[in-house]
Write a protein that holds these residues in place. Structure first.
Motif, PDB file in Angstrom:
ATOM      1  N   ALA A  49       1.009  -1.176  -0.035  1.00 40.92           N
ATOM      2  CA  ALA A  49       0.145   0.123  -0.078  1.00 40.92           C
ATOM      3  C   ALA A  49       0.910   1.290  -0.152  1.00 40.92           C
ATOM      4  CB  ALA A  49      -1.006   0.133   1.212  1.00 40.92           C
ATOM      5  N   ILE A  50       2.025   1.179   0.932  1.00 40.97           N
ATOM      6  CA  ILE A  50       2.934   2.227   0.861  1.00 40.97           C
ATOM      7  C   ILE A  50       3.676   2.465  -0.529  1.00 40.97           C
ATOM      8  CG2 ILE A  50       4.614   3.521   1.904  1.00 40.97           C
ATOM      9  CD1 ILE A  50       2.047   3.246   3.531  1.00 40.97           C
ATOM     10  N   SER A  51       3.974   1.492  -1.098  1.00 41.27           N
ATOM     11  CA  SER A  51       4.593   1.574  -2.568  1.00 41.27           C
ATOM     12  C   SER A  51       3.816   2.386  -3.615  1.00 41.27           C
ATOM     13  CB  SER A  51       4.785   0.267  -2.971  1.00 41.27           C
ATOM     14  OG  SER A  51       5.636   0.231  -4.270  1.00 41.27           O
ATOM     15  N   GLY A  52       2.309   1.851  -3.200  1.00 41.94           N
ATOM     16  CA  GLY A  52       1.371   2.485  -4.269  1.00 41.94           C
ATOM     17  C   GLY A  52       1.342   3.992  -4.005  1.00 41.94           C
ATOM     18  N   LYS A  55       4.412   5.724  -5.696  1.00 38.83           N
ATOM     19  CA  LYS A  55       4.360   5.950  -6.962  1.00 38.83           C
ATOM     20  C   LYS A  55       3.370   7.062  -7.223  1.00 38.83           C
ATOM     21  CE  LYS A  55       5.255   0.932  -7.962  1.00 38.83           C
ATOM     22  NZ  LYS A  55       4.568  -0.480  -8.404  1.00 38.83           N
ATOM     23  N   PHE A  56       2.273   7.202  -6.483  1.00 43.62           N
ATOM     24  CA  PHE A  56       1.324   8.499  -6.659  1.00 43.62           C
ATOM     25  C   PHE A  56       1.966   9.675  -6.700  1.00 43.62           C
ATOM     26  CE2 PHE A  56      -1.627  11.202  -4.382  1.00 43.62           C
ATOM     27  CZ  PHE A  56      -2.484  11.493  -5.477  1.00 43.62           C
ATOM     28  N   LEU A  57       2.986   9.636  -5.567  1.00 51.33           N
ATOM     29  CA  LEU A  57       3.547  11.035  -5.226  1.00 51.33           C
ATOM     30  C   LEU A  57       4.627  11.302  -6.330  1.00 51.33           C
ATOM     31  CD1 LEU A  57       4.113  10.999  -1.221  1.00 51.33           C
ATOM     32  CD2 LEU A  57       2.377  12.371  -2.768  1.00 51.33           C
ATOM     33  N   LEU A  58       5.217  10.128  -6.794  1.00 54.11           N
ATOM     34  CA  LEU A  58       6.237  10.276  -7.781  1.00 54.11           C
ATOM     35  C   LEU A  58       5.664  10.579  -9.177  1.00 54.11           C
ATOM     36  CD1 LEU A  58       8.456   6.998  -7.642  1.00 54.11           C
ATOM     37  CD2 LEU A  58       9.336   9.396  -7.637  1.00 54.11           C
ATOM     38  N   GLY A  59       4.575  10.349  -9.434  1.00 53.80           N
ATOM     39  CA  GLY A  59       3.749  10.856 -10.655  1.00 53.80           C
ATOM     40  C   GLY A  59       3.629  12.359 -10.317  1.00 53.80           C
ATOM     41  N   ILE A  60       3.174  12.846  -9.218  1.00 52.33           N
ATOM     42  CA  ILE A  60       2.875  14.295  -9.251  1.00 52.33           C
ATOM     43  C   ILE A  60       4.210  15.126  -9.208  1.00 52.33           C
ATOM     44  CG2 ILE A  60       1.919  15.791  -7.438  1.00 52.33           C
ATOM     45  CD1 ILE A  60      -0.012  13.702  -6.276  1.00 52.33           C
ATOM     46  N   SER A  61       5.238  14.505  -8.591  1.00 51.74           N
ATOM     47  CA  SER A  61       6.309  15.010  -8.451  1.00 51.74           C
ATOM     48  C   SER A  61       7.019  15.416  -9.841  1.00 51.74           C
ATOM     49  CB  SER A  61       7.403  14.449  -7.807  1.00 51.74           C
ATOM     50  OG  SER A  61       8.068  13.307  -8.330  1.00 51.74           O
ATOM     51  N   TYR A  62       7.076  14.384 -10.712  1.00 51.54           N
ATOM     52  CA  TYR A  62       7.378  14.533 -12.238  1.00 51.54           C
ATOM     53  C   TYR A  62       6.500  15.572 -12.847  1.00 51.54           C
ATOM     54  CZ  TYR A  62       9.876  10.275 -11.417  1.00 51.54           C
ATOM     55  OH  TYR A  62      10.689   9.244 -11.071  1.00 51.54           O
ATOM     56  N   ILE A  81      -7.266  16.462  -7.865  1.00 54.96           N
ATOM     57  CA  ILE A  81      -6.724  15.159  -7.502  1.00 54.96           C
ATOM     58  C   ILE A  81      -7.423  14.796  -6.027  1.00 54.96           C
ATOM     59  CG2 ILE A  81      -4.654  13.947  -6.755  1.00 54.96           C
ATOM     60  CD1 ILE A  81      -2.924  15.439  -8.977  1.00 54.96           C
ATOM     61  N   SER A  82      -7.343  15.791  -5.069  1.00 53.98           N
ATOM     62  CA  SER A  82      -8.053  15.528  -3.877  1.00 53.98           C
ATOM     63  C   SER A  82      -9.270  15.035  -3.896  1.00 53.98           C
ATOM     64  CB  SER A  82      -7.747  16.521  -2.963  1.00 53.98           C
ATOM     65  OG  SER A  82      -6.552  16.957  -2.651  1.00 53.98           O
ATOM     66  N   SER A  83     -10.176  15.612  -4.779  1.00 57.55           N
ATOM     67  CA  SER A  83     -11.498  15.419  -4.844  1.00 57.55           C
ATOM     68  C   SER A  83     -11.820  13.859  -5.510  1.00 57.55           C
ATOM     69  CB  SER A  83     -12.305  16.324  -5.652  1.00 57.55           C
ATOM     70  OG  SER A  83     -11.778  16.485  -7.145  1.00 57.55           O
ATOM     71  N   MET A  84     -10.754  13.498  -6.272  1.00 59.14           N
ATOM     72  CA  MET A  84     -11.003  12.086  -6.786  1.00 59.14           C
ATOM     73  C   MET A  84     -10.564  10.963  -5.863  1.00 59.14           C
ATOM     74  SD  MET A  84      -8.854  13.088 -10.348  1.00 59.14           S
ATOM     75  CE  MET A  84      -8.768  11.044 -10.847  1.00 59.14           C
ATOM     76  N   TYR A  85      -9.996  11.149  -4.681  1.00 61.37           N
ATOM     77  CA  TYR A  85      -9.415  10.043  -3.819  1.00 61.37           C
ATOM     78  C   TYR A  85     -10.226  10.467  -2.619  1.00 61.37           C
ATOM     79  CZ  TYR A  85      -6.407   8.926  -7.484  1.00 61.37           C
ATOM     80  OH  TYR A  85      -5.758   8.528  -8.828  1.00 61.37           O
ATOM     81  N   PRO A  86     -11.262   9.742  -1.930  1.00 61.41           N
ATOM     82  CA  PRO A  86     -11.678  10.412  -0.508  1.00 61.41           C
ATOM     83  C   PRO A  86     -11.067  10.061   0.384  1.00 61.41           C
ATOM     84  CG  PRO A  86     -13.080   8.225  -1.724  1.00 61.41           C
ATOM     85  CD  PRO A  86     -11.942   8.843  -2.641  1.00 61.41           C
ATOM     86  N   TYR A  87      -9.828   9.101   0.364  1.00 60.79           N
ATOM     87  CA  TYR A  87      -9.246   9.049   1.450  1.00 60.79           C
ATOM     88  C   TYR A  87      -8.085  10.038   1.888  1.00 60.79           C
ATOM     89  CZ  TYR A  87     -10.700   4.050   2.026  1.00 60.79           C
ATOM     90  OH  TYR A  87     -11.617   3.014   2.189  1.00 60.79           O
ATOM     91  N   LEU A  88      -7.970  10.999   1.043  1.00 60.31           N
ATOM     92  CA  LEU A  88      -6.824  11.831   0.861  1.00 60.31           C
ATOM     93  C   LEU A  88      -7.254  12.915   1.807  1.00 60.31           C
ATOM     94  CD1 LEU A  88      -5.265  12.223  -2.654  1.00 60.31           C
ATOM     95  CD2 LEU A  88      -4.617  10.744  -0.787  1.00 60.31           C
ATOM     96  N   GLN A  89      -6.483  13.453   2.933  1.00 61.09           N
ATOM     97  CA  GLN A  89      -6.793  14.572   3.556  1.00 61.09           C
ATOM     98  C   GLN A  89      -6.460  15.797   2.795  1.00 61.09           C
ATOM     99  OE1 GLN A  89      -4.309  13.993   7.099  1.00 61.09           O
ATOM    100  NE2 GLN A  89      -6.128  13.189   8.319  1.00 61.09           N
ATOM    101  N   ASN A  90      -5.214  15.680   2.129  1.00 63.59           N
ATOM    102  CA  ASN A  90      -4.575  16.845   1.354  1.00 63.59           C
ATOM    103  C   ASN A  90      -3.499  16.275   0.774  1.00 63.59           C
ATOM    104  OD1 ASN A  90      -4.593  19.206   0.170  1.00 63.59           O
ATOM    105  ND2 ASN A  90      -3.562  20.186   2.193  1.00 63.59           N
ATOM    106  N   LYS A 158      14.439  20.192  -5.532  1.00 59.33           N
ATOM    107  CA  LYS A 158      13.598  21.336  -5.892  1.00 59.33           C
ATOM    108  C   LYS A 158      12.538  21.654  -4.575  1.00 59.33           C
ATOM    109  CE  LYS A 158      11.191  23.497  -9.673  1.00 59.33           C
ATOM    110  NZ  LYS A 158      11.027  23.114 -11.167  1.00 59.33           N
ATOM    111  N   GLY A 159      12.268  20.480  -3.919  1.00 55.91           N
ATOM    112  CA  GLY A 159      10.947  20.673  -3.164  1.00 55.91           C
ATOM    113  C   GLY A 159      10.770  19.316  -2.753  1.00 55.91           C
ATOM    114  N   ALA A 160       9.407  19.326  -2.430  1.00 54.97           N
ATOM    115  CA  ALA A 160       8.825  18.041  -2.020  1.00 54.97           C
ATOM    116  C   ALA A 160       7.304  18.164  -2.308  1.00 54.97           C
ATOM    117  CB  ALA A 160       8.808  17.464  -0.580  1.00 54.97           C
ATOM    118  N   VAL A 161       6.666  16.925  -2.862  1.00 52.78           N
ATOM    119  CA  VAL A 161       5.235  16.897  -2.763  1.00 52.78           C
ATOM    120  C   VAL A 161       4.948  15.912  -1.670  1.00 52.78           C
ATOM    121  CG1 VAL A 161       5.460  14.989  -4.293  1.00 52.78           C
ATOM    122  CG2 VAL A 161       3.255  16.074  -4.358  1.00 52.78           C
TER     123      VAL A 161
END
Length: 259
Positions: A49-52, A55-62, A81-90, A158-161
């Motif tokens: 699950a954490i690997s997923g 990968k999600f964050l890597l896609g956003i960072s790219y 993106i936040s509205s698409m995934y109900p589990y996301l706080q932010n 450059k920063g972080a997501v």
């Protein structure tokens, strides 16, 4: 009863006792192997699950690095993106100073991650970081945050997501396989906060159990078996291990059978 009969009876009782001992030892060994197997299965599911998430964050960072979108456009994208995934706080982007560049949710006032120890760890290691169970600087709700560095083609940080996930997502990491039926599972972060407990997650998730007998023993021994009092007071045999092997992420799972 003559002496020979007494000796024969004694030998029979001795053999019977030895057989009972062997049976008990073998039964205990099989039960222990079963606990280890379940703990390894829980850890593997968690790591997957954490690997997923990574990968999600890597896609956003790219995407953030490639598009070079301004803060307003970036916030709009992350909001979708936040509205698409109900589990996301932010989900959001931070620069190397810890300043918030953009976020899926509009922050209340200025927000800085400068003093966040997990963000500092990302700056130091330039690697993926997972927080303990704690309140986030934007939502102010308890959960776990994940940070992924944004690295340019030249290897420059450059920063972080980041993404924050709350108790609903953590509860979804509970046992789903039939092999985990009648199994008690507890996950601790490195501070001893419970971030998943099955059964009865609503009672235990987010509670500080740093002084509990179970966590104190786990923290001291890292991996192994123990008969010990659990969070609800019942004494059970647990197998425990770090969820992540050979990493700096300190997180533990303990598994016991429910009779």
């Amino acid at each position: 009863m003559n002496k020979r009969s007494l000796i024969g009876l004694f030998i029979i009782l001795l053999l019977f006792g030895f057989c009972v001992f062997l049976y008990h030892r073998e039964s205990t060994r099989l039960q222990d192997e079963n606990l280890m197997l379940k703990a390894n299965l829980v850890a593997a599911d968690h790591e997957s699950a954490i690997s997923g998430i990574r990968k999600f964050l890597l896609g956003i960072s790219y995407a953030v690095d490639a598009t070079g979108a301004d803060a307003h456009t970036c916030a709009e994208i992350l909001g979708r993106i936040s509205s698409m995934y109900p589990y996301l706080q932010n989900v959001g982007v931070i620069d190397t100073s810890g300043a918030l560049i953009c976020s899926g949710l509009e922050p209340r006032g200025s927000v800085s991650f400068k003093d966040d120890s997990d963000f500092a760890s990302l700056i130091r290691t330039k690697d993926f970081v997972m927080s303990d169970y704690t309140k986030g600087p934007i939502m102010k709700e308890p959960g776990i945050r994940f940070y992924q560095p944004i690295i340019t083609k030249d290897g420059e940080l450059k920063g972080a997501v980041f993404v924050g996930l709350g108790v609903e997502w953590l509860n979804s990491l509970g046992p789903s396989a039939t092999s985990l039926e009648r199994t008690l599972i507890v996950k601790f972060d490195r501070q001893g906060t419970v971030y998943m407990r099955f059964p009865d997650p609503l009672t235990w998730n987010g509670t500080d159990q740093s002084d509990s007998d179970l966590f104190t023993y786990i923290q001291a021994h890292k991996t192994g078996y123990v008969w010990i009092k659990g969070l609800a007071g019942a004494t059970r045999r647990y197998y425990f291990r770090p969820i992540y092997q050979n990493t700096d992420i300190q997180s533990y799972v303990a598994v016991a059978s429910i009779e």
